[in-house]
Write a protein that holds these residues in place. Structure first.
Motif, short mmCIF file in Angstrom:
data_model
loop_
_atom_site.label_atom_id
_atom_site.label_comp_id
_atom_site.label_asym_id
_atom_site.label_seq_id
_atom_site.Cartn_x
_atom_site.Cartn_y
_atom_site.Cartn_z
N SER A 32 19.60 -56.27 130.95
CA SER A 32 18.39 -55.48 130.75
C SER A 32 18.74 -54.18 130.02
CB SER A 32 17.77 -55.15 132.10
OG SER A 32 17.57 -56.31 132.88
N PRO A 33 17.77 -53.59 129.29
CA PRO A 33 18.03 -52.30 128.64
C PRO A 33 18.10 -51.17 129.66
CG PRO A 33 15.76 -52.98 128.29
CD PRO A 33 16.45 -54.13 128.96
N GLY A 34 19.03 -50.27 129.46
CA GLY A 34 19.24 -49.17 130.40
C GLY A 34 18.41 -47.94 130.06
N ASP A 35 18.89 -46.78 130.46
CA ASP A 35 18.18 -45.53 130.22
C ASP A 35 19.17 -44.41 129.97
OD1 ASP A 35 19.12 -44.65 132.77
OD2 ASP A 35 17.39 -45.53 133.76
N GLY A 36 18.65 -43.20 129.79
CA GLY A 36 19.50 -42.08 129.42
C GLY A 36 20.13 -41.32 130.58
N HIS A 37 19.90 -41.80 131.81
CA HIS A 37 20.38 -41.05 132.97
C HIS A 37 21.89 -40.84 132.96
CE1 HIS A 37 20.19 -39.50 137.05
NE2 HIS A 37 21.16 -40.30 137.39
N GLY A 38 22.62 -41.82 132.45
CA GLY A 38 24.07 -41.73 132.48
C GLY A 38 24.70 -41.10 131.25
N LEU A 39 23.88 -40.56 130.36
CA LEU A 39 24.43 -39.87 129.19
C LEU A 39 24.94 -38.51 129.63
CD1 LEU A 39 21.81 -40.79 126.45
CD2 LEU A 39 24.18 -41.59 126.61
N PRO A 68 23.96 -43.32 116.34
CA PRO A 68 24.28 -41.91 116.04
C PRO A 68 23.69 -40.93 117.06
CG PRO A 68 23.54 -43.05 114.06
CD PRO A 68 23.28 -43.98 115.20
N LEU A 69 22.49 -41.21 117.55
CA LEU A 69 21.87 -40.26 118.46
C LEU A 69 22.50 -40.32 119.85
CD1 LEU A 69 18.11 -40.52 117.43
CD2 LEU A 69 19.93 -39.07 116.50
N ALA A 70 22.95 -41.49 120.27
CA ALA A 70 23.66 -41.58 121.55
C ALA A 70 24.96 -40.80 121.49
CB ALA A 70 23.92 -43.05 121.90
N ARG A 71 25.66 -40.92 120.38
CA ARG A 71 26.89 -40.14 120.22
C ARG A 71 26.58 -38.64 120.23
NH1 ARG A 71 27.72 -43.73 115.82
NH2 ARG A 71 27.66 -41.99 114.34
N THR A 72 25.52 -38.26 119.50
CA THR A 72 25.16 -36.85 119.41
C THR A 72 24.79 -36.28 120.77
OG1 THR A 72 24.38 -37.18 117.15
CG2 THR A 72 23.62 -35.20 118.28
N ALA A 73 24.15 -37.09 121.61
CA ALA A 73 23.79 -36.63 122.95
C ALA A 73 25.02 -36.19 123.73
CB ALA A 73 23.05 -37.73 123.70
N ASP A 108 17.90 -25.33 113.64
CA ASP A 108 16.60 -24.90 113.16
C ASP A 108 15.92 -25.96 112.31
OD1 ASP A 108 18.74 -24.39 111.38
OD2 ASP A 108 17.42 -23.16 110.13
N VAL A 109 16.72 -26.94 111.86
CA VAL A 109 16.20 -28.02 111.02
C VAL A 109 16.23 -29.36 111.75
CG1 VAL A 109 16.48 -29.28 108.83
CG2 VAL A 109 16.99 -26.82 108.95
N LEU A 110 17.33 -29.63 112.44
CA LEU A 110 17.55 -30.92 113.08
C LEU A 110 17.89 -30.73 114.56
CD1 LEU A 110 19.85 -32.45 110.32
CD2 LEU A 110 17.44 -33.00 110.69
N GLN A 111 17.12 -31.39 115.43
CA GLN A 111 17.38 -31.33 116.87
C GLN A 111 17.20 -32.72 117.48
OE1 GLN A 111 14.77 -28.38 118.61
NE2 GLN A 111 16.26 -26.74 118.30
N LEU A 112 17.83 -32.94 118.63
CA LEU A 112 17.72 -34.19 119.37
C LEU A 112 17.17 -33.90 120.75
CD1 LEU A 112 18.34 -37.24 119.86
CD2 LEU A 112 20.64 -36.52 120.59
N SER A 113 16.17 -34.68 121.17
CA SER A 113 15.62 -34.59 122.52
C SER A 113 16.07 -35.81 123.31
CB SER A 113 14.09 -34.53 122.47
OG SER A 113 13.54 -34.55 123.76
N VAL A 114 16.62 -35.60 124.51
CA VAL A 114 17.19 -36.68 125.31
C VAL A 114 16.47 -36.74 126.66
CG1 VAL A 114 19.28 -37.63 126.36
CG2 VAL A 114 19.44 -36.38 124.20
N ASN A 115 15.96 -37.91 127.00
CA ASN A 115 15.34 -38.14 128.31
C ASN A 115 16.40 -38.73 129.24
OD1 ASN A 115 13.87 -38.85 130.55
ND2 ASN A 115 12.45 -40.20 129.48
N ARG A 116 16.81 -37.96 130.24
CA ARG A 116 17.83 -38.44 131.17
C ARG A 116 17.25 -38.83 132.53
NH1 ARG A 116 23.33 -34.97 130.87
NH2 ARG A 116 22.02 -33.44 131.91
#
Length: 317
Positions: A149-156, A177-182, A299-307
């Motif tokens: 099953s697909p997981g979630d961001g809790h363990g990032l 790329p975004l998982a690495r960036t997190a 200021d240009v690029l940001q990542l939002s992570v739901n954990r």
């Protein structure tokens, strides 16, 4: 050994396939051996306990309502790890006894998602024997979706280990790329990538991530050979009919923060591989590039992570 140095062990081993208890025993043996050699961190491959679902690609696993597939899957689920039932307690106790940190790939059957579906999870246990994170693979790859099953961001999450900050991802998550960036954003400088086992998976991406992040990258793969299937595996005759002699040939390796090999991929060799890492190398390479520090533009690029840990039902008493 100074706080800036960390001795790591890469456990390139085969599971006792689909036998949870026997595989956990093998994990404990590897931990004891690593500790005897002074290792402070040991890493095991993706889904090692109780093993990768190798049958999927060689038994027409996508057949709908197929009895054979259901029975193999049920056997897999019976041998999956249930952390809430303390399946990993012996590993935790050994980590505390040996004062060694552990990254362990498991197939998890968590009760917080009803206790029936399976997740490919990467567990971090600190040298005090505490489970600090359980990262469920965000996106199972291709045929893996037939059983995981697909997981979630809790363990990032990342964890302090001497001078280092360690984090990890499962298999092809490492291409996200975004998982690495997190993880970079949390200060990761020692990245753990776990794989079911193949040089073709580790030989390029390990160095790429190291150069991108200016971090140490440890890739750890398992082994799996036709001879590793247990005789009591359900429908073994069907599994072996189109099974190659080698399904996973390893490929465990380490790249330094400059993207160069410290340990080139090792194939077809079962056992523990050791290396001592020097944290100062991270600071040297961050001088000219830091992907979430001086070489970023928030200021240009940001990542939002739901954990948040995801669940289908929330209860109010």
């Amino acid at each position: 050994m100074s706080v800036n140095q960390l001795k790591v062990a890469l456990a390139q081993i085969a599971p006792v396939w689909l036998d949870k208890n026997a595989t956990l025993k093998k994990v404990l043996e590897s931990m004891s051996e690593a500790a005897s050699q002074g290792a402070e961190l040991i890493v095991f491959g993706e889904g090692l306990v109780p093993g990768y679902p190798w049958w999927l690609s060689i038994t027409h696993a996508s057949a709908w309502d197929e009895r054979i597939q259901k029975e193999i899957h049920a056997h897999y689920a019976q041998n999956a790890v249930q952390i809430e039932k303390e399946d990993l307690k012996p590993i935790q106790e050994a980590a505390k006894t040996h004062q060694i940190a552990v990254y362990l790939g498991i197939i998890e059957r968590p009760t917080d998602r009803g206790g029936h579906s399976l997740y490919c999870s990467l567990v971090y246990i600190n040298p005090q024997g505490e489970i600090c994170s359980v990262h469920r693979k965000l996106q199972p790859t291709y045929d893996e979706r037939l059983t995981w099953s697909p997981g979630d961001g809790h363990g990032l999450r990342v964890h302090p280990l001497k001078a280092f900050t360690v984090g990890g991802l499962n298999c092809w998550e490492n291409w996200m790329p975004l998982a690495r960036t997190a993880l970079y954003g949390l200060g990761e400088n020692l990245h753990v990538a776990v794989w079911p086992g193949a040089v073709r998976n580790t030989e390029n991406i390990t160095r790429m991530i190291a150069q991108e992040s200016r971090s140490f990258v440890i890739s750890v793969s398992s082994l799996m050979r036709k001879s590793d299937f247990l005789p009591d595996t359900p429908h073994l005759d069907v599994i072996l009919e189109n099974c190659p002699e080698v399904l996973a040939n390893g490929g465990s390796c380490i790249a330094g923060p400059d993207g160069k090999w410290i340990l080139e991929p090792v194939a077809d060799q079962e056992g523990l591989l050791y290396q001592t890492l020097d944290f100062n190398r991270v600071l040297e390479e961050r001088q000219n590039f830091d992907p979430v520090g001086h070489y970023s533009r928030p200021d240009v690029l940001q990542l939002s992570v739901n954990r948040d840990r995801q669940s289908s039902v929330f209860y109010e008493e």
